[in-house]
Design a protein around this motif. Structure first.
Motif, PDB file in Angstrom:
ATOM      1  N   THR A   1       1.308   7.673  -6.649  1.00  0.00           N
ATOM      2  CA  THR A   1       0.118   8.134  -6.975  1.00  0.00           C
ATOM      3  C   THR A   1       0.347   9.465  -6.879  1.00  0.00           C
ATOM      4  O   THR A   1       0.065   9.909  -4.966  1.00  0.00           O
TER       5      THR A   1
ATOM      6  N   ASP B   1       1.348   3.993  -2.908  1.00  0.00           N
ATOM      7  CA  ASP B   1       0.751   6.059  -2.438  1.00  0.00           C
ATOM      8  C   ASP B   1       1.625   6.422  -3.005  1.00  0.00           C
ATOM      9  O   ASP B   1       1.110   7.613  -3.142  1.00  0.00           O
TER      10      ASP B   1
ATOM     11  N   LYS C   1       0.174  10.245  -2.355  1.00  0.00           N
ATOM     12  CA  LYS C   1      -0.999  10.139  -1.686  1.00  0.00           C
ATOM     13  C   LYS C   1      -0.240  10.155  -0.110  1.00  0.00           C
ATOM     14  O   LYS C   1      -1.378   9.866   0.758  1.00  0.00           O
ATOM     15  N   SER C   2       1.400   9.844  -0.256  1.00  0.00           N
ATOM     16  CA  SER C   2       1.804   9.058   1.187  1.00  0.00           C
ATOM     17  C   SER C   2       2.156  10.321   1.710  1.00  0.00           C
ATOM     18  O   SER C   2       2.833  10.664   2.547  1.00  0.00           O
TER      19      SER C   2
ATOM     20  N   GLN D   1       1.248  -1.600  -0.314  1.00  0.00           N
ATOM     21  CA  GLN D   1      -0.029   0.052  -0.052  1.00  0.00           C
ATOM     22  C   GLN D   1       0.822   1.502  -0.114  1.00  0.00           C
ATOM     23  O   GLN D   1       0.855   2.703  -1.124  1.00  0.00           O
TER      24      GLN D   1
END
Length: 349
Positions: free
Chosen positions: A271, A268, A292-293, A264
């Motif tokens: 993205t 992230d 996204k992270s 995950q």
């Protein structure tokens, strides 16, 4: 001959010459212009599937070559209309189908009213129309009357380097489909025509486009974590950077051995969820984007090459219905933002 008669004779001759020039350069309607330039099959297709967008002034029409139209009719349209995948159609001049909503949308998808935003990296239109793209590439949207940004209609146009390529430029449509522009624009009564060697493709969902990219490791990650695939697919605007299989395995990650949390984090880190969609012409040198992270990616442009931190885009613009997928040669190592404490930099947090 008197001076007055001489002046009248010269004036009349000049008027006739000017009239002849205008007669020779009079712009023709779209249908006639297509046929005079050897694009008869696309003219027939539009005649069978008319759309009012072709009546708008200042449009840019992309006209597939005869061979491209015949390939479409053989491989897609005829099968869909007849429902008979075993039907054999002639290689040249397959039957032109009658009107259908699907074919009407295909015609609409090859018309633009604005050839790109004025500012690279911007997601807003200036409101003005452009019939020629930016010299370093542009993003534009087809099949729309107003300058709205519907990603399913997104296209990316880039000029070719004439010394290396015989074509004038290249348009990327859905799923990374590349259509070459065969020559410079041709003017007709209400706009311009660019002949292309392949039909444009409608963008599909993120999940379908991932399947087209066909990276085994990525498919396995999403098979194992379907919620992660659904999360990206449901975003309104998403940019995803997919490392090549070699890059993924070199990173030490494993689709089966790595934990779900590690996978995950990998997704992230690769993205971007924001109003910015990362089509290649929109990347600007020195610009940073947050993943996204919550980590940062910095863009560096070196000639026609685009670097994201230490990774380079090696295959570009797999356009999806909600954004784009870019292929990179290394797993991204995003930098933490100064105010963001992540576990990789701050294990105690």
């Amino acid at each position: 001959m008197t001076l007055l008669n001489y002046i009248l004779l010269v004036s009349l001759t000049a008027l006739l010459l000017v009239s002849n020039v205008f007669a020779q350069t009079e712009l023709l309607p779209l249908d006639e212009t297509l046929r005079r330039n050897g694009l008869d099959r696309w003219a027939d297709f539009l005649l069978a599937n008319p759309h009012p967008i072709y009546n708008v002034s200042g449009i840019v029409a992309f006209a597939p070559a005869n061979s491209a139209v015949d390939a479409y009719l053989r491989d897609y349209s005829i099968v869909l209309l007849t429902g008979n995948s075993k039907q054999i159609w002639p290689r040249e001049n397959p039957p032109m189908p009658t009107y259908s909503p699907g074919n009407n949308d295909v015609g609409k998808a090859h018309v633009a009213t604005d050839m790109g935003t004025d500012t690279p990296g911007s997601d807003t239109h200036s409101g003005g129309k452009r019939s020629t793209p930016q010299t370093d590439g542009s993003v534009f949207f087809t099949g729309v009357i107003e300058a709205t940004e519907d990603p399913i209609n997104a296209k990316v146009l880039k000029h070719a380097e004439q010394r290396k390529h015989k074509h004038w430029g290249e348009v990327t449509s859905g799923g990374g489909q590349k259509s070459r522009i065969l020559c410079d624009r041709i003017q007709f009564q209400t706009g311009w025509i660019y002949p292309v060697d392949r039909l444009f493709v409608f963008a599909s969902t993120f999940a379908t486009t991932v399947a087209w990219v066909d990276y085994h490791y990525l498919n396995r990650i999403f098979d194992r974590m379907p919620a992660a695939l659904n999360a990206i697919s449901c975003e309104k605007k998403a940019t995803f950077f997919a490392p090549t299989p070699e890059a993924f395995w070199a990173s030490g990650l494993d689709v089966f051995q790595s934990t779900r949390e590690e996978l995950q984090a990998f997704l992230d880190d690769h993205t971007i969820i924001s109003d910015f969609i990362g089509y290649t012409p929109r990347f600007q040198d020195g610009t940073t984007y947050m993943t996204k992270s919550g980590k940062q990616i910095e863009v560096k442009l070196k000639g026609h090459k685009i670097f994201l931190n230490d990774s380079r885009i090696v295959d570009d613009d797999y356009i999806t219905s909600n954004g784009v997928i870019q292929i990179i040669d290394k797993v991204l190592t995003p930098k933490c933002t100064p105010c963001h404490k992540c576990t990789s930099c701050h294990p105690e947090s």
